[in-house]
Each structure stands twice: as C-alpha cells, then as structure tokens.
Design a protein around this motif. Structure first.
Motif, short mmCIF file in Angstrom:
data_model
loop_
_atom_site.label_atom_id
_atom_site.label_comp_id
_atom_site.label_asym_id
_atom_site.label_seq_id
_atom_site.Cartn_x
_atom_site.Cartn_y
_atom_site.Cartn_z
N ILE A 119 0.75 6.89 45.16
CA ILE A 119 0.90 6.30 43.83
C ILE A 119 2.33 5.78 43.64
O ILE A 119 2.54 4.64 43.19
CB ILE A 119 0.60 7.35 42.72
CG1 ILE A 119 -0.85 7.80 42.78
CG2 ILE A 119 0.94 6.78 41.34
CD1 ILE A 119 -1.16 9.00 41.86
N SER A 120 3.33 6.59 44.01
CA SER A 120 4.73 6.19 43.79
C SER A 120 5.06 4.91 44.56
O SER A 120 5.74 4.02 44.04
CB SER A 120 5.68 7.31 44.24
OG SER A 120 5.45 8.49 43.49
N ALA A 121 4.58 4.82 45.79
CA ALA A 121 4.82 3.61 46.59
C ALA A 121 4.15 2.39 45.94
O ALA A 121 4.72 1.29 45.89
CB ALA A 121 4.31 3.81 48.01
N THR A 122 2.94 2.61 45.43
CA THR A 122 2.20 1.52 44.80
C THR A 122 2.90 1.06 43.52
O THR A 122 3.01 -0.15 43.25
CB THR A 122 0.76 1.98 44.50
OG1 THR A 122 0.17 2.47 45.72
CG2 THR A 122 -0.08 0.84 43.96
N ALA A 161 -4.52 6.12 44.12
CA ALA A 161 -3.45 5.16 43.78
C ALA A 161 -4.03 3.84 43.29
O ALA A 161 -3.47 3.21 42.37
CB ALA A 161 -2.55 4.94 45.00
N ALA A 162 -5.15 3.42 43.86
CA ALA A 162 -5.78 2.17 43.40
C ALA A 162 -6.24 2.31 41.94
O ALA A 162 -6.03 1.42 41.11
CB ALA A 162 -6.97 1.83 44.30
N ARG A 163 -6.85 3.46 41.64
CA ARG A 163 -7.32 3.66 40.25
C ARG A 163 -6.14 3.78 39.28
O ARG A 163 -6.21 3.30 38.14
CB ARG A 163 -8.20 4.90 40.18
CG ARG A 163 -9.56 4.72 40.87
CD ARG A 163 -10.70 4.64 39.84
NE ARG A 163 -11.93 4.12 40.42
CZ ARG A 163 -12.93 4.86 40.88
NH1 ARG A 163 -12.86 6.18 40.84
NH2 ARG A 163 -14.02 4.30 41.36
N VAL A 164 -5.04 4.40 39.74
CA VAL A 164 -3.86 4.50 38.89
C VAL A 164 -3.26 3.10 38.67
O VAL A 164 -2.81 2.77 37.56
CB VAL A 164 -2.81 5.46 39.50
CG1 VAL A 164 -1.49 5.39 38.75
CG2 VAL A 164 -3.34 6.90 39.49
N ILE A 174 -8.60 -5.22 43.94
CA ILE A 174 -7.81 -4.52 44.95
C ILE A 174 -8.61 -4.49 46.25
O ILE A 174 -9.80 -4.15 46.24
CB ILE A 174 -7.49 -3.07 44.51
CG1 ILE A 174 -6.65 -3.08 43.21
CG2 ILE A 174 -6.76 -2.31 45.61
CD1 ILE A 174 -6.37 -1.71 42.63
N ALA A 175 -7.95 -4.87 47.34
CA ALA A 175 -8.59 -4.80 48.66
C ALA A 175 -7.98 -3.64 49.44
O ALA A 175 -6.76 -3.51 49.51
CB ALA A 175 -8.39 -6.10 49.42
N PRO A 258 -7.56 -10.80 46.41
CA PRO A 258 -7.06 -9.60 45.72
C PRO A 258 -5.74 -9.82 45.01
O PRO A 258 -4.98 -10.72 45.36
CB PRO A 258 -6.88 -8.61 46.87
CG PRO A 258 -6.58 -9.46 48.06
CD PRO A 258 -7.38 -10.72 47.86
N GLU A 259 -5.46 -8.94 44.06
CA GLU A 259 -4.15 -8.91 43.39
C GLU A 259 -3.22 -7.92 44.09
O GLU A 259 -2.00 -7.92 43.86
CB GLU A 259 -4.33 -8.52 41.92
CG GLU A 259 -5.12 -9.54 41.12
CD GLU A 259 -5.69 -8.97 39.84
OE1 GLU A 259 -4.94 -8.30 39.10
OE2 GLU A 259 -6.90 -9.17 39.59
N LEU A 260 -3.80 -7.04 44.89
CA LEU A 260 -3.04 -6.02 45.62
C LEU A 260 -3.84 -5.67 46.87
O LEU A 260 -5.06 -5.55 46.82
CB LEU A 260 -2.89 -4.76 44.74
CG LEU A 260 -2.33 -3.50 45.40
CD1 LEU A 260 -0.86 -3.66 45.75
CD2 LEU A 260 -2.49 -2.30 44.45
N ILE A 261 -3.12 -5.53 48.00
CA ILE A 261 -3.76 -5.07 49.24
C ILE A 261 -3.21 -3.69 49.57
O ILE A 261 -2.00 -3.47 49.54
CB ILE A 261 -3.50 -6.04 50.41
CG1 ILE A 261 -4.07 -7.44 50.09
CG2 ILE A 261 -4.10 -5.51 51.71
CD1 ILE A 261 -3.70 -8.52 51.10
#
Ligand code: ZN
Length: 370
Positions: A119-122, A161-164, A174-175, A258-261
């Motif tokens: 999560i922190s990295a994301t 982390a994706a859900r957060v 998100i991919a 995607p908006e984030l990989i």
C-alpha cells in the motif's frame, strides 16, 4: 526518474520455522525436519545486493506502514483477519490456512507490514512522490484468498493495495500482471467478477495450486474477460516469456487502458529456482520490466508498482531483483550478473513451437477483455 523502494528488516524476521521444504516435518514418519523453503535469504540478499551495488543510493526510500483492519477488510473477511491475529499470539505462531504456510509469534504484525508496504509503495506513486516503485515485501500475497492464506501468503498484498488505491484515490481501472511461476489464484478469485481490474497471470501450467489458472478461467458476470491466464509449459525460458509479454500482456494492457499497473513480481520462474521449472534469467527479467515500464509510460503516466512475491533461489534471486530495479530506476549499477552468460545460452531458452501455441491461444483472448 525517481524510483521508490521499500524493505523492512521485519520482513526478514517472518519466521517460517523448521519444515521439510514446504511440508511440516514428522520424525516418526521419516520426514526429517529441515528448513522451510521460503527462507528469508532470497529476499534479504536482494536488499543487501542493492546496498552493496550502490543502487540503493539512487532509490527513494519509502517507509512501510502496517495495513489497518479497514485496509484488510477491503479484501479479507473478519474471521481470517482475527484468526491470524489469534494464532500470532501463540508461542509458536500458526499457519496462514493451508498447512504449508507457517508463521511465528508476531507473524500477524509482519504480514500486515507486508500488505501495508505494498500500500505504501502504491500511495507513493499515486501521490507523485515517486514515478514508480518496488516493494520488497515478505510474506508474499498472490495466493491469499478472502477467507484464508495459502502458498506461504497470509494477506493478499497486491489486491489489498489495489482496493486501497480505489478507496483513497478513486483509481478506476487497475491491471495486475503476475509473473510468479505459480498461478495468482488469490488475485484471480478476489477480482473474478470485477471488470475494473484486469488480472493477468503468467505461470507454469498446472503447478500450484493444482488444477488452477487454465486458459478457460476468464472471470464471471460483469468481470468476464478481465481474468487472463497464460499457463506456459515447464521449460519455458526467456524466449517464451518475452513472447507472452509482447503478444499477450502488452496488447491486453493497451486494450484495457489501465490507470495503474501493479506487478506481482515473483522470481521463482528464474532458471535456478528450486520450486519452478521455468528458465528466466536476469536478461529476461530486465527485458520484461522494460516492456512493462514502456507500457506504463504510454498508458498511465508511468504509474507502475512492483510487489515482491515468490522466488526461492537464494543465490540467483538477488541478481534478478537487481536487474528489475535497475530498469525501473533507469540506472545500471556497478554489479554484473556473473551467471548470465552461461544461463542465457542454455538449451531451451528460445521460444519453442509448443510454447508458441499456448501464447497464440492466450493472445486470442485479448479481444474479450472488457
Ligand atoms: Zn511462486
């Protein structure tokens, strides 16, 4: 380019205890206790090589915060979260759920720090503090299901982390690209009916979990088509993996937009891994990372987050990790992979016809992505 990087000493203290590889020892049954195959060394030695190579000085350190109950509840049910906490208070700890995934006393806090680290990295990427990030977390996450851990995974680090990312930053599409040698069954199960998450898993066909990760597992309901499995045959090397990225993953990402990989970055598809029969070298990991980084630059402003999964060669994982993180950072360190000349020339590295056939079948499924 600023690349975020995250490691915590407690990840090396996640205690898998004594086992016979990945089964519990049982002396009277002739199962001589030995060490668990998920030893800390394959991860700790990545961090130490980053330090000694000097690459660490080029990275932006991100501090991992533990995942909260609210974070974990975005994926896991309360019974699983509470059971892990309860067993973690026992003198000898507990098991994540499948009888292959031990953790020591206090393992709950370390598993929360692993999910929280991803999560922190994301968050560092989404908040623009870094361009991309690598979370060197342990324990791994991609096998964990909503109601239980499995396959050495306690909590589903990438899925949480994706859900957060969605909850805190409103990230839509998100991919997840999972190149661990084992099927990312947990990630698949969590997002199976979710059309806003593309879950791609490239894995050795029918290995772990058994009978999981087939081409025909495509998602359900509104999520139909957003699960994409590429079960490649044992013996697949750099040629096969680069073909998968080029012919399946990149077109899939382009179509999904995607908006984030997020990359579930296992290194157990490396050629020296004791738990995999794939043949990737650091050359392959470097090229695969470069291709995904280019896709992220084109599609989503470079936003790509790697979260460490499996990888059990204590000798070779560090060089594969160095190659990936060098590529993310756009820096070549002073250390060269001493094995790569031999390994790149090993028989079977080029794409073989039976591997190409699977890649071609998977490529046809790209058109069904929502
Ligand atoms: Zn694995």
């Amino acid at each position: 380019m600023a690349t975020g990087y995250l490691w915590h000493e407690l990840y090396g203290w996640h205690d898998t205890g004594s086992s016979l590889g990945f089964v519990y020892g049982n002396a009277p049954a002739g199962l001589q206790p030995f060490h668990h195959i998920d030893s800390p060394n394959s991860k700790k030695r990545v961090h130490e090589l980053l330090a000694v190579s000097g690459l660490l000085d080029d990275l932006v350190r991100v501090v991992p915060e533990p995942a909260t109950d609210d974070d974990l509840l975005l994926v896991h049910d309360r019974a699983h979260i509470e059971r892990i906490a309860t067993e973690s208070r026992l003198p000898k700890g507990g098991d994540a759920g499948d009888g292959f995934s031990p953790f020591g006393q206090g393992g709950n806090e370390i598993a929360r720090l692993a999910a929280g680290g991803t999560i922190s990295a994301t968050m560092a990427v989404l908040e623009g503090r870094v361009d991309n990030a690598y979370a060197l977390v342990r324990p791994c996450g991609h096998h964990a299901l909503p109601d239980m851990g499995m396959g050495f995974c306690v909590f589903a680090n990438v899925a949480v982390a994706a859900r957060v990312a969605r909850a805190r930053h409103g990230v839509g599409r998100i991919a997840v690209v999972d190149w661990d040698v084992h099927h990312g069954n947990g990630t698949q199960a969590i997002f199976y009916d979710d059309p806003s998450t593309l879950a791609i898993s490239i894995h050795q066909a029918n290995w772990f979990p058994h009978d999981s990760g087939h081409l025909h597992e495509r998602g359900a309901g509104a999520g139909e088509g957003a699960t994409l499995n590429v079960p490649i045959p044992p013996g697949s090397g750099n040629g096969a993996y680069l073909a998968v990225i080029d012919q399946v993953v990149l077109p899939a990402l382009e179509r999904f937009n995607p908006e984030l990989i997020m990359v579930a970055c296992g290194f157990d598809a490396n050629v020296l891994d004791p738990l995999g029969r794939s043949m990737i070298t650091s050359t392959g990991y470097r090229a695969m990372t470069s291709m995904l980084l280019d896709a992220a630059t084109t599609l989503c402003g470079g936003r790509i987050v790697f979260s460490h999964e499996g990888g059990y060669s204590e000798i070779y994982v560090p060089f594969c990790g160095l190659a990936v993180i060098e590529t993310l950072a756009g820096v070549k360190s002073t250390v060269d992979d001493p094995f790569v000349g031999l390994l790149d020339e090993m028989g079977g590295q080029p794409l073989q016809p039976h591997q190409a056939a699977i890649v071609a079948q998977a490529a046809q499924l790209v058109n069904e992505i929502p």
